[in-house]
Design an enzyme around this catalytic site. Structure first.
Site, mmCIF file in Angstrom:
data_model
loop_
_atom_site.group_PDB
_atom_site.id
_atom_site.type_symbol
_atom_site.label_atom_id
_atom_site.label_comp_id
_atom_site.label_asym_id
_atom_site.label_seq_id
_atom_site.Cartn_x
_atom_site.Cartn_y
_atom_site.Cartn_z
ATOM 1 N N GLU A 8 1.061 -1.649 0.118
ATOM 2 C CA GLU A 8 -0.112 0.079 0.546
ATOM 3 C C GLU A 8 0.903 1.377 0.171
ATOM 4 O O GLU A 8 0.593 2.045 0.864
ATOM 5 C CB GLU A 8 -1.227 0.138 1.038
ATOM 6 C CG GLU A 8 -2.036 0.787 0.963
ATOM 7 C CD GLU A 8 -2.714 1.303 2.022
ATOM 8 O OE1 GLU A 8 -2.218 1.808 3.000
ATOM 9 O OE2 GLU A 8 -4.165 0.239 2.244
ATOM 10 N N GLU A 25 0.425 10.524 9.875
ATOM 11 C CA GLU A 25 0.506 8.861 9.444
ATOM 12 C C GLU A 25 0.813 9.442 7.533
ATOM 13 O O GLU A 25 2.043 8.687 7.039
ATOM 14 C CB GLU A 25 -0.680 8.559 8.848
ATOM 15 C CG GLU A 25 -1.297 7.582 10.294
ATOM 16 C CD GLU A 25 -2.288 7.829 10.779
ATOM 17 O OE1 GLU A 25 -2.168 9.273 10.754
ATOM 18 O OE2 GLU A 25 -2.441 7.415 11.937
ATOM 19 N N HIS A 55 -12.162 7.305 14.366
ATOM 20 C CA HIS A 55 -10.737 7.390 15.268
ATOM 21 C C HIS A 55 -10.226 8.075 15.060
ATOM 22 O O HIS A 55 -8.395 7.810 15.736
ATOM 23 C CB HIS A 55 -10.059 5.413 15.021
ATOM 24 C CG HIS A 55 -9.684 5.481 13.874
ATOM 25 N ND1 HIS A 55 -8.538 5.895 13.979
ATOM 26 C CD2 HIS A 55 -9.956 5.018 12.947
ATOM 27 C CE1 HIS A 55 -8.406 5.367 13.097
ATOM 28 N NE2 HIS A 55 -9.310 4.976 12.267
HETATM 29 C C1 UD1 Z 1 -3.506 3.520 15.006
HETATM 30 C C2 UD1 Z 1 -2.997 3.978 13.350
HETATM 31 C C3 UD1 Z 1 -3.761 4.752 12.447
HETATM 32 C C4 UD1 Z 1 -4.446 3.685 12.064
HETATM 33 C C5 UD1 Z 1 -5.290 3.385 13.697
HETATM 34 C C6 UD1 Z 1 -6.220 1.988 12.651
HETATM 35 C C7 UD1 Z 1 -0.154 5.608 14.266
HETATM 36 C C8 UD1 Z 1 0.247 6.702 14.818
HETATM 37 N N1 UD1 Z 1 -1.921 5.415 14.092
HETATM 38 O O1 UD1 Z 1 -3.990 4.475 15.250
HETATM 39 O O2 UD1 Z 1 -3.086 5.082 11.328
HETATM 40 O O3 UD1 Z 1 -5.326 4.638 11.356
HETATM 41 O O4 UD1 Z 1 -4.371 2.578 14.375
HETATM 42 O O5 UD1 Z 1 -6.946 1.954 14.330
HETATM 43 O O6 UD1 Z 1 0.325 4.079 14.014
HETATM 44 N N2 UD1 Z 1 -5.854 1.094 22.108
HETATM 45 C C9 UD1 Z 1 -6.442 -0.311 23.110
HETATM 46 N N3 UD1 Z 1 -6.529 -1.740 22.607
HETATM 47 C C10 UD1 Z 1 -6.427 -1.835 21.040
HETATM 48 C C11 UD1 Z 1 -6.003 -0.779 20.394
HETATM 49 C C12 UD1 Z 1 -5.916 0.444 20.749
HETATM 50 O O7 UD1 Z 1 -6.706 -0.418 24.148
HETATM 51 O O8 UD1 Z 1 -6.428 -2.758 20.506
HETATM 52 C C13 UD1 Z 1 -5.837 2.143 23.255
HETATM 53 C C14 UD1 Z 1 -4.341 1.738 23.728
HETATM 54 O O9 UD1 Z 1 -4.706 2.940 24.624
HETATM 55 C C15 UD1 Z 1 -3.552 2.115 23.397
HETATM 56 C C16 UD1 Z 1 -4.314 3.864 21.969
HETATM 57 O O10 UD1 Z 1 -5.459 2.848 21.811
HETATM 58 O O11 UD1 Z 1 -2.384 3.459 23.613
HETATM 59 C C17 UD1 Z 1 -3.761 3.795 20.749
HETATM 60 O O12 UD1 Z 1 -3.217 3.218 19.924
HETATM 61 P P1 UD1 Z 1 -2.380 3.594 18.552
HETATM 62 O O13 UD1 Z 1 -2.010 2.091 17.726
HETATM 63 O O14 UD1 Z 1 -1.272 4.564 19.658
HETATM 64 O O15 UD1 Z 1 -2.828 4.783 17.912
HETATM 65 P P2 UD1 Z 1 -4.523 4.240 16.809
HETATM 66 O O16 UD1 Z 1 -5.608 6.009 17.167
HETATM 67 O O17 UD1 Z 1 -4.901 3.218 16.830
HETATM 68 N N1 UDP Z 2 -12.920 -2.881 11.398
HETATM 69 C C1 UDP Z 2 -13.100 -4.203 11.745
HETATM 70 N N2 UDP Z 2 -13.824 -4.081 13.170
HETATM 71 C C2 UDP Z 2 -14.288 -2.660 13.498
HETATM 72 C C3 UDP Z 2 -14.338 -1.683 12.806
HETATM 73 C C4 UDP Z 2 -13.320 -1.480 11.333
HETATM 74 O O1 UDP Z 2 -13.044 -5.279 11.414
HETATM 75 O O2 UDP Z 2 -15.137 -2.728 14.752
HETATM 76 C C5 UDP Z 2 -12.199 -3.371 9.969
HETATM 77 C C6 UDP Z 2 -12.599 -2.334 9.061
HETATM 78 O O3 UDP Z 2 -13.424 -3.784 8.001
HETATM 79 C C7 UDP Z 2 -11.256 -2.178 7.739
HETATM 80 C C8 UDP Z 2 -10.555 -1.482 9.277
HETATM 81 O O4 UDP Z 2 -10.983 -2.815 10.745
HETATM 82 O O5 UDP Z 2 -10.776 -2.840 7.368
HETATM 83 C C9 UDP Z 2 -10.053 -0.621 9.244
HETATM 84 O O6 UDP Z 2 -9.457 -0.124 10.909
HETATM 85 P P1 UDP Z 2 -9.135 1.119 11.120
HETATM 86 O O7 UDP Z 2 -10.710 1.753 10.488
HETATM 87 O O8 UDP Z 2 -9.178 1.113 13.047
HETATM 88 O O9 UDP Z 2 -7.894 1.769 10.877
HETATM 89 P P2 UDP Z 2 -7.049 2.616 9.449
HETATM 90 O O10 UDP Z 2 -8.117 1.774 8.173
HETATM 91 O O11 UDP Z 2 -8.428 3.802 9.491
HETATM 92 O O12 UDP Z 2 -5.676 2.550 9.188
#
Ligand code: UD1
Ligand code: UDP
Length: 376
Positions: free
Chosen positions: A119, A133, A206
């Protein structure tokens, strides 16, 4: 034998790398697939690993509650370096634009291991949007040796960045492979939404740049839409990031016909996406999946690195302006012709064969690149 290490850490990376990992495994013994998860996400990553039956060879377990970018970046850099030194793969694959992807690519470069970027080439050309990002993916550009672009537009962006033609590959987005695999082979789960006779609006939100006021405006728009359309239910699987979860609970916790639920596994989520009337989202992956399933997407962002959907007329950038969200969603919920125009099923991001193209290219190209590196 070609040793390929796939490094990923978040939900979207795992979904989009799952078809690649499956294809690498299918090519054994010609290919030795090693999976290293940083677990930048914990629960949401585990959901994807479970759905796709992936057992990581290395699990770095790096997630911390409300982690900061510098902390996470440092941990990914240090810990993936340790694993790379131990495993010595011929090539490392990273996906997209997360902290995991950027820091793991850098770690591989420091170890002089070629990197393949799955990607590659998505751009808004605005350094703070999405944050961080846009810069993450730009930084992976000069590090990567193989650039797997999902679309012609991504190819053009990489050319504009000076990537040599020989290192550029148009593969399609692996998310389409993942979506086809799940919707084609897995039994649809029984879900209580929507109630009979009601329509479903699916919501995800998010993004960091929407934290605070912008997200509050989105939630406010949802409250107004719910009051205006008594036959519509909103389902919002809430991202566990505390900045999102607390705000969503406060703003929407008591709103009628708005269901705040924990993140759904990929089977359940794509099932709801296929069933919904329309989707309100700031997610990257959902912008790619919605048109494949013929669902209009109102994108809660001011800019997108996935303009193909907007240009095709099946996605609309509505930003986080409350009035605009209410107006555009109301139109789609009340005007059949406007809805029909936006609900065309379109293959804008891939044909479902991206993973096999990527693996084929690696098999052809990695040996040459490793020889060149060793001779240097
Ligand atoms: C990250 C990515 C973003 C992506 C998103 C998908 C970066 C900088 N950002 O952002 O590009 O779109 O993931 O969802 O890499 N947390 C939990 N459990 C989980 C996941 C997250 O508790 O399974 C909570 C934790 O407190 C964690 C916080 O979410 O510290 C933030 O997670 P992080 O991966 O840093 O950022 P995202 O906003 O999820
Ligand atoms: N998705 C999922 N469960 C959810 C919400 C989203 O499996 O409850 C999937 C969705 O189909 C997509 C991916 O998660 O493929 C998107 O992830 P997210 O929105 O966390 O990240 P982004 O794509 O914005 O980086």
């Amino acid at each position: 034998m070609l040793k390929v290490m796939s490094v990923f850490g978040t939900r979207p990376e795992a979904i989009k790398m799952a078809p690649v990992v499956a294809e690498l495994q299918r090519r054994g013994p010609q290919v030795h697939s090693v999976v290293c998860v940083t677990a930048q996400h914990r629960e949401m990553l585990d959901q994807v690993l479970g759905v796709f039956g992936i057992q990581p060879d290395h699990d770095l377990d790096l997630m911390r509650p409300n982690q900061s970018l510098p902390e996470l970046t440092s941990r990914v850099l240090l810990e993936t370096t340790r694993v790379l030194r131990e495993a010595r793969p011929d090539v490392v694959l990273v996906q997209g634009d997360t902290t995991t992807a950027m820091a793991a690519a850098l770690a591989a470069f420091y170890e002089r291991i070629p990197v393949g970027h799955v990607e590659a080439g998505l751009r808004t050309n605005d350094r703070y949007y999405p944050f961080p990002e846009e810069i993450n993916r730009r930084l992976i550009g000069p590090i990567a040796t193989f650039h797997f672009a999902p679309t012609e537009r991504a190819m053009a962006a990489l050319r504009a960045n000076g990537v040599p033609e020989d290192d550029l590959f148009l593969t399609g987005n692996t998310v389409v492979d993942a979506l086809q695999r799940i919707t084609g082979s897995v039994q649809a789960p029984v879900m209580p939404y929507p109630a009979p006779g009601r329509r479903l609006v699916l919501v995800t939100a998010h993004r960091r740049e929407n934290f605070g006021e912008p997200m509050a405006r989105v939630f406010s728009a949802i409250r107004r839409l719910s009051a205006a359309f008594a036959d519509v239910e909103f389902v919002y699987p809430v991202h566990p990031n505390p900045n999102v979860a607390a705000a969503a609970r406060e703003a929407l916790g008591a709103t009628e016909r708005v269901h705040l639920i924990p993140p759904l596994d990929y089977v359940a989520f794509t099932h709801l996406l296929a069933k919904c009337h329309l989707v309100l989202t700031d997610s990257g992956g959902v912008q790619e999946e919605a048109p494949a399933l013929g669902k209009p997407a109102l994108v809660l962002r001011n800019e997108t690195e996935r303009p193909e959907g907007v240009e095709a007329g099946v996605a609309l950038l509505v930003g986080t302006d409350e009035e605009r969200i209410v107006a555009e969603a109301s139109l789609l919920l009340s005007d059949g012709e406007a809805y029909r125009r936006m609900s065309q099923s379109r293959s804008l991001y891939g044909d479902g064969n991206a993973a096999s193209r990527i693996v084929e290219i690696l098999i052809e190209r990695v040996a040459t690149v490793s020889q060149e590196r060793d001779a240097a």
